[in-house]
Design a protein around this motif. Sequence first.
Motif: not given
Length: 213
Positions: A14, A18, A151
């Motif tokens: 986290g 990405s 997510r």
Amino acid sequence: MASGRFITLEGGEGAGKSTHVDLLIESLDAAGITAVKSQEPGGGSAEAEKIRALLVEGDVGRWDPVAEALLHSAARRDHLVNIVWPALELGHWVVSDRFADSTMAYQGYGHGLDRAAIEQLYEITVGDFRPDLTIVLDLPAEEGLKRAGKRGGNEDRYERMGLDFHERLRDGFLDIARREPERCVVIDARPPREQVQAAIRDCVAERLEVEFP
Ligand SMILES: Nc1ncnc2c1ncn2[C@@H]1O[C@H](COP(=O)(O)OP(=O)(O)OP(=O)(O)O)[C@@H](O)[C@H]1O
Ligand SMILES: [Mg+2]
């Protein structure tokens, strides 16, 4: 041999890897640089993606640490041979969401595997190839797990490994960066993402001599 550059983003669950790989690729495109997105384990290579599923899904204890490190290495080799090295040879840049520092952090600092063994494994898997730049996104473990938890999805095997494990990872990434300051830059991942991305761009501009518009 390769004329493209290889950039890796590292950090715990986290931390924003990405998110920032995507944003950095957009910025590189705007600077006239063709950049390929990649990710470990897997990296879009068909066989490595099968290994990814074995690593990121299922029971926390399904692998002992050595087997886990070997699986990551097998996926890494496949990703390098099929994705990274061919792209670099074409002159493209590759930005990878995780690379070998994650093996040192997770299987080394996290699970306690011997540093020398992991370095040996690197030698076998990767040889003397190194990223041109590694950006370590640093975030308190608890905050990262909170972000990652939002997510969803089933790729959460590592997320379920407990807070102690994730705190060792954070310290591990910072230690890795301290040991290789010419390759690694630590960026504080706590601020809003625009601010983190600006810090990443500044770092790429300075280290790899890119002029962003
Ligand atoms: N600077 C930021 N502030 C707040 N939230 C953020 C920030 N950067 C990313 N996020 C959010 O945090 C979550 C995790 O980010 P992201 O998926 O990019 O992290 P990651 O490092 O790739 O995680 P993992 O290791 O689990 O794949 C996402 O929902 C993302 O939108
Ligand atoms: Mg991610």
